[in-house]
Design a protein around this motif. Structure first.
Motif, PDB file in Angstrom:
ATOM      1  N   GLU A  54      48.902 -52.575 108.511  1.00 28.17           N
ATOM      2  CA  GLU A  54      50.286 -52.320 108.830  1.00 28.17           C
ATOM      3  C   GLU A  54      51.247 -53.001 108.542  1.00 28.17           C
ATOM      4  OE1 GLU A  54      50.504 -54.146 113.447  1.00 28.17           O
ATOM      5  OE2 GLU A  54      50.028 -52.070 113.307  1.00 28.17           O
ATOM      6  N   ASP A  55      50.978 -54.008 107.851  1.00 24.83           N
ATOM      7  CA  ASP A  55      51.951 -54.913 107.177  1.00 24.83           C
ATOM      8  C   ASP A  55      51.833 -54.760 105.527  1.00 24.83           C
ATOM      9  OD1 ASP A  55      49.807 -56.389 106.728  1.00 24.83           O
ATOM     10  OD2 ASP A  55      50.819 -58.152 107.600  1.00 24.83           O
ATOM     11  N   MET A  57      53.225 -54.118 102.431  1.00 22.77           N
ATOM     12  CA  MET A  57      54.618 -53.851 101.954  1.00 22.77           C
ATOM     13  C   MET A  57      54.728 -52.830 101.060  1.00 22.77           C
ATOM     14  SD  MET A  57      57.308 -55.246 103.194  1.00 22.77           S
ATOM     15  CE  MET A  57      58.945 -55.315 102.840  1.00 22.77           C
ATOM     16  N   LYS A  82      57.167 -52.728 113.728  1.00 16.91           N
ATOM     17  CA  LYS A  82      56.084 -53.351 113.275  1.00 16.91           C
ATOM     18  C   LYS A  82      56.446 -54.394 111.997  1.00 16.91           C
ATOM     19  CE  LYS A  82      52.531 -50.422 115.495  1.00 16.91           C
ATOM     20  NZ  LYS A  82      51.673 -49.667 115.151  1.00 16.91           N
ATOM     21  N   ALA A  83      56.875 -53.743 111.118  1.00 22.49           N
ATOM     22  CA  ALA A  83      57.001 -54.394 109.616  1.00 22.49           C
ATOM     23  C   ALA A  83      58.004 -55.531 109.967  1.00 22.49           C
ATOM     24  CB  ALA A  83      57.466 -53.406 108.641  1.00 22.49           C
ATOM     25  N   LYS A  86      56.628 -58.838 111.259  1.00 18.96           N
ATOM     26  CA  LYS A  86      55.989 -59.624 110.079  1.00 18.96           C
ATOM     27  C   LYS A  86      57.077 -60.055 109.207  1.00 18.96           C
ATOM     28  CE  LYS A  86      52.406 -60.583 107.561  1.00 18.96           C
ATOM     29  NZ  LYS A  86      51.384 -61.450 108.193  1.00 18.96           N
ATOM     30  N   TYR A  87      57.959 -59.143 108.918  1.00 20.74           N
ATOM     31  CA  TYR A  87      59.005 -59.681 107.781  1.00 20.74           C
ATOM     32  C   TYR A  87      60.485 -59.555 108.469  1.00 20.74           C
ATOM     33  CZ  TYR A  87      55.123 -58.152 104.925  1.00 20.74           C
ATOM     34  OH  TYR A  87      53.748 -58.089 104.300  1.00 20.74           O
TER      35      TYR A  87
END
Length: 121
Positions: A54-55, A57, A82-83, A86-87
């Motif tokens: 899911e991450d 990029m 969600k991204a 992570k970011y």
């Protein structure tokens, strides 16, 4: 060239059938579908890649660029939320998510993201 893209898609999907955790293959398929002008299939393949990782990029950026080109992408808001975990400082993710919130009249979340952008300058 189109025949080559179709052959490559076929090849990648066969390879994916052998290894269904290969999110990069799904992403490659997405880019090939895009080159063929098959946007719904491109979007779905990119989402498939993200359902595995899911991450990832490149797939996130791919969907963002399609969204910014005017394509509707179901579930993009959740993908970007969600991204963002992570970011957290990725301006592209923040701006696109803000755009989605603005479009959906979610003023509170929109303001939060715009403040986040301002504070990260």
């Amino acid at each position: 060239i189109i025949g080559n893209y179709r052959y490559a898609i076929f090849f990648y999907l066969r390879a994916f059938a052998e290894n269904q955790s290969d999110y990069e293959l799904k992403y490659k398929v997405a880019t090939l579908y895009y080159k063929l002008g098959q946007i719904p299939l491109a979007i779905q393949s990119a989402k498939d890649a993200l359902s595995i990782k899911e991450d990832y990029m490149p797939a996130i950026e791919f969907l963002i660029s399609l969204y910014n080109s005017g394509y509707e992408i179901d579930g993009l808001e959740n993908i970007l939320k969600k991204a963002l975990e992570k970011y957290p400082n990725d301006k592209n993710i923040i701006l696109t998510l803000a755009k989605i919130y603005q479009k959906n009249n979610n003023t509170t979340e929109y303001q939060k993201l715009m403040e986040k952008l301002q504070s990260s300058k």
